[in-house]
Scaffold this motif. Structure first.
Motif, PDB file in Angstrom:
ATOM      1  N   ASN A 167      35.567  31.334 -33.119  1.00  0.00           N
ATOM      2  CA  ASN A 167      35.672  29.990 -33.688  1.00  0.00           C
ATOM      3  C   ASN A 167      36.012  28.974 -32.596  1.00  0.00           C
ATOM      4  O   ASN A 167      37.084  28.416 -32.550  1.00  0.00           O
ATOM      5  CB  ASN A 167      36.757  29.995 -34.769  1.00  0.00           C
ATOM      6  N   HIS A 168      35.073  28.779 -31.690  1.00  0.00           N
ATOM      7  CA  HIS A 168      35.330  27.842 -30.601  1.00  0.00           C
ATOM      8  C   HIS A 168      34.184  26.838 -30.519  1.00  0.00           C
ATOM      9  O   HIS A 168      33.136  27.017 -31.116  1.00  0.00           O
ATOM     10  CB  HIS A 168      35.534  28.590 -29.289  1.00  0.00           C
ATOM     11  N   PRO A 169      34.397  25.782 -29.757  1.00  0.00           N
ATOM     12  CA  PRO A 169      33.465  24.662 -29.826  1.00  0.00           C
ATOM     13  C   PRO A 169      32.021  24.983 -29.488  1.00  0.00           C
ATOM     14  O   PRO A 169      31.118  24.354 -30.006  1.00  0.00           O
ATOM     15  CB  PRO A 169      34.034  23.671 -28.803  1.00  0.00           C
ATOM     16  N   ASP A 170      31.772  25.897 -28.585  1.00  0.00           N
ATOM     17  CA  ASP A 170      30.401  26.133 -28.161  1.00  0.00           C
ATOM     18  C   ASP A 170      29.673  27.159 -29.009  1.00  0.00           C
ATOM     19  O   ASP A 170      28.493  27.398 -28.822  1.00  0.00           O
ATOM     20  CB  ASP A 170      30.374  26.575 -26.695  1.00  0.00           C
TER      21      ASP A 170
ATOM     22  N   ARG B 117      40.422  25.355 -25.836  1.00  0.00           N
ATOM     23  CA  ARG B 117      39.783  25.394 -27.148  1.00  0.00           C
ATOM     24  C   ARG B 117      40.759  25.705 -28.262  1.00  0.00           C
ATOM     25  O   ARG B 117      40.587  25.276 -29.390  1.00  0.00           O
ATOM     26  CB  ARG B 117      38.682  26.467 -27.146  1.00  0.00           C
ATOM     27  N   ARG B 118      41.769  26.482 -27.931  1.00  0.00           N
ATOM     28  CA  ARG B 118      42.570  27.035 -29.020  1.00  0.00           C
ATOM     29  C   ARG B 118      43.993  27.309 -28.556  1.00  0.00           C
ATOM     30  O   ARG B 118      44.215  27.809 -27.460  1.00  0.00           O
ATOM     31  CB  ARG B 118      41.879  28.331 -29.457  1.00  0.00           C
TER      32      ARG B 118
ATOM     33  N   ASP C 263      43.714  29.444 -25.206  1.00  0.00           N
ATOM     34  CA  ASP C 263      42.357  29.852 -24.847  1.00  0.00           C
ATOM     35  C   ASP C 263      41.676  28.680 -24.124  1.00  0.00           C
ATOM     36  O   ASP C 263      41.249  27.720 -24.757  1.00  0.00           O
ATOM     37  CB  ASP C 263      41.602  30.211 -26.142  1.00  0.00           C
TER      38      ASP C 263
ATOM     39  N   GLN D 231      38.814  27.268 -21.181  1.00  0.00           N
ATOM     40  CA  GLN D 231      37.587  27.563 -20.439  1.00  0.00           C
ATOM     41  C   GLN D 231      37.815  27.282 -18.957  1.00  0.00           C
ATOM     42  O   GLN D 231      38.755  26.553 -18.602  1.00  0.00           O
ATOM     43  CB  GLN D 231      36.444  26.691 -20.957  1.00  0.00           C
TER      44      GLN D 231
ATOM     45  N   TYR E 243      38.831  23.034 -20.374  1.00  0.00           N
ATOM     46  CA  TYR E 243      38.850  22.666 -21.794  1.00  0.00           C
ATOM     47  C   TYR E 243      39.612  23.726 -22.588  1.00  0.00           C
ATOM     48  O   TYR E 243      39.238  24.898 -22.575  1.00  0.00           O
ATOM     49  CB  TYR E 243      37.419  22.525 -22.326  1.00  0.00           C
TER      50      TYR E 243
END
Lengths: 533, 160
Positions: free
Chosen positions: A18-21, B122-123, B114, B116, B120
């Motif tokens: 469930n992540h943006p990409d 993400r979580r 989490d 990148q 970024y």
């Protein structure tokens, strides 16, 4: 009442993917998508398909009119072609194309992560192919497609075959889709703007769509009820429009055009928004008179509701009504003039470059103005009574809707294609497409003014010999115009598949928020709202 | 939108995230009333002219608009709040329908951030007893990173 849950009892609801990409793949991505970019793409491809289909109908119309006499079609089939060409172009091609732009661009331009109601958005789109199938399927039922003109006037409409019911159903479906789309757009624009983006900082494209959505919501119940009353007159024994039963066929015209005139603005205001985005970019100047542009758009939308009867001067109405509608119609020239002046002033002393989107934008300003002027001519009651249902009217609304709406759509597609695909389109092909379209458009539609002034009626498969030469020129222009749209299709597909890499901001004069994102933008963009200074 | 109470080193620290809503409740009312007024004037006009069918369509459409704006208004009050009070961590998820609180022991909870390679984030989540509670739906990437770092310094462990 709050519930406190010990950590041991919590189910792990959050999946690792469930992540943006992350986004679905395969064809189900398109069926199930709630992503505004996917749905925008679906709208644009659907509208392009419908544009080609309705354009093919136009080619058949022009083939029949290439020379006097009946060439290929019986009059009834010819009437089906003209009716369905109009209906599909309006409801299947132009409106969905602008909704496609709205889906792609509004969230990106206001810094929102998506539309306010993504599932509703999915449903709004997927209703459209069903309506499209009904409209196209109408050609294959007994009696053929609807032949009474896109305006569906009774009593002719009440006497038609099953395709007329299919058309009513299709219009209802498209109306539901439009209303859901409008609610979504209004909610998105008003509630999901990034912090700091006040109403008066919104890009003009967003403003024009906000006002268009208001127009749609106000006008759509009127259309839905008009076709419902037609259905009731056809099948349930009512006499809303049946004079024999005490009804009034002229009331239908009032109801229809009360929807029909705002509908014209529904198709042109987003085009104004596109122009107001492209022209400052390639003039490398801010839009001249932003506030006056906003107010002019509001005034245009307001006037749209008080001019409907200029479409029906010939039904007979009191002289006071004729004067009111004539002057109200002429008033439209004021806000439109403000817009044309502001676009011109934006270009004035700008560092202009003439990439394909700018060529389309300049052409639209010039050609739409011609359409506006012929509209002023038609607003004059005694002139209108002479020109009613002649080719002059056909020339007028094609200058408004093809050069105004369709060419704005083409310019908008060239403008945002690098953002959407991550590739630059082929500039040479784009310019060839532009020149072919602009020249062929004028060859097709300018002589129609002369035909109309000479008295050639519209919606006829045959005509007097005196109109033969101009009709041949018109048909030749139409064939080139139609063929050049295949070049457009090729250029778009080529851009999607390959082309030079487009940076975040391939147009140096582009200032709106979408250009701060990579090209193509990530599947989920602006998850955190940017702050507008 | 983020509200912070207390400093990173204080015993009581709370951070609250809310969705970005640019339309106030009063603004929502104005929008609905303006559209409803125009639509109903038009519908009543046609009703008086005998075309009563416009009224139910206008009513249905306004009903859909009302539902949509009401939904937006109701969810404008949603929030997520993370409170650190001595050794206790409380995560609250507030929506219109429910108000759920997760309580964790600060010594056992670990932070999952989490991110990148491009930075970024993400979580952000807290893990304890093999379960995860996500926090930061309304936070930006930078805010998730900052909150994650703060939690790392305050709680039992850190996973990346």
């Amino acid at each position: 009442m709050a519930t406190t849950i010990p950590i041991q009892d919590v189910h792990n609801e959050h999946h690792a993917d469930n992540h943006p990409d992350h986004h679905p793949t395969g064809w189900m991505r398109w069926v199930m998508s709630t992503n505004h970019k996917d749905i925008g793409t679906l709208y644009l491809w659907f509208s392009f398909g419908m544009f080609l289909f309705a354009g093919a109908l136009a080619m058949l119309i022009r083939a029949e009119l290439f020379q006097p006499g009946l060439q290929f079609f019986q009059p009834n089939v010819f009437n089906q072609l003209t009716t369905m060409h109009g209906l599909i172009m309006i409801f299947g091609a132009i409106m969905p194309a602008f909704v496609g732009f709205a889906n792609w661009q509004i969230p990106l331009m206001i810094g929102a992560p998506d539309m306010a109601f993504p599932r509703l958005n999915n449903w709004s789109f997927w209703l459209l192919p069903m309506a499209g199938l009904l409209l196209i399927g109408a050609f294959f039922v007994p009696g053929g497609a609807m032949a009474g003109g896109w305006t569906m006037y009774p009593p002719l409409f009440i006497q038609g075959g099953p395709s007329y019911d299919m058309t009513i159903f299709a219009i209802h479906i498209m109306g539901i889709s439009s209303i859901m789309g409008s609610i979504n757009i209004i909610t998105t624009i008003l509630n999901m703007r990034a912090p700091g983006m006040t109403l008066m900082k919104m890009p003009m494209f967003v403003w024009t769509w906000l006002i268009t959505a208001f127009l749609l919501i106000s006008a759509m119940p009127v259309l839905a009820s008009a076709v419902t009353m037609l259905l009731m007159d056809r099948h349930f024994g009512t006499s809303f429009f049946n004079a024999a039963g005490g009804g009034d066929p002229v009331m239908y015209q009032h109801i229809f055009w009360f929807f029909g005139h705002p509908e014209v603005y529904i198709m042109i205001l987003p085009a104004f928004g596109i122009l107001s985005t492209i022209i400052p970019t390639f003039s490398r100047k801010p839009l001249f008179g932003y506030r006056s542009m906003v107010y002019a758009t509001v005034v245009l939308a307001s006037l749209a509701f008080i001019v409907w009867a200029h479409h029906m001067f010939t039904v007979g109405m009191p002289i006071a009504s004729q004067l009111f509608f004539m002057y109200a119609t002429m008033l439209i020239a004021v806000p439109t003039g403000v817009k044309v002046f502001n676009w011109t002033a934006t270009m004035w002393k700008g560092s202009i470059s003439f990439e394909t989107p700018m060529l389309f934008a300049i052409a639209v300003v010039c050609l739409f103005t011609i359409g506006g002027f012929s509209g002023l001519v038609l607003a004059i009651v005694p002139v209108d009574i002479q020109l009613q249902d002649t080719y002059y009217v056909v020339a007028h609304f094609h200058y408004v809707l093809f050069s105004g709406a369709a060419m704005s759509i083409m310019g908008g597609i060239y403008y945002w294609l690098p953002k959407w695909t991550g590739h630059m389109y082929d500039e040479r092909l784009g310019k060839i497409h532009f020149w072919l379209t602009a020249i062929a458009f004028n060859v097709t539609f300018f002589p129609m003014h002369f035909l109309g002034l000479a008295g050639m009626p519209r919606r006829i498969p045959d005509y007097a010999l005196q109109f033969a030469n101009f009709n041949m020129i018109v048909s030749l222009g139409a064939f080139v115009l139609g063929a050049s749209q295949l070049l457009f299709l090729y250029t778009v597909i080529k851009c999607i598949r390959s082309g030079a890499v487009a940076g975040n901001r391939p147009w140096e004069g582009a200032e709106t928020l979408e250009w701060t994102l990579p090209s193509p933008p990530p599947y989920h963009s602006f998850e955190t709202a940017p702050v507008i200074k | 939108m983020v509200d912070v109470v207390g400093s990173a080193s204080s015993l009581h620290y709370a951070i609250t995230g809310r969705p970005n809503c640019s339309l106030s409740a009063a603004g929502t009312c104005c929008v609905f009333l303006s559209i409803a007024t125009i639509t109903l004037i038009v519908a009543f006009g046609f009703f008086l002219a005998g075309a009563w069918v416009v009224l139910p369509f206008a009513g249905a459409e306004l009903g859909a608009l009302f539902w949509s704006l009401r939904y937006v208004c109701l969810h404008a009050g949603d929030y997520e709040r993370l409170t650190i009070d001595h050794d206790k961590v409380l995560v609250e998820h507030h929506t219109t329908k429910q108000d759920v609180r997760f309580e964790l022991n600060g010594y056992w909870a670990r932070v999952i951030l989490d991110c990148q390679p491009n930075g970024y984030c993400r979580r952000l989540a807290l893990r304890s007893h093999g379960k995860e509670i996500e926090f930061g739906r309304f936070l930006s990437s930078e805010e998730r990173l900052n909150v994650g770092r703060l939690l790392k310094s305050r709680l039992g462990g850190y996973l990346s």
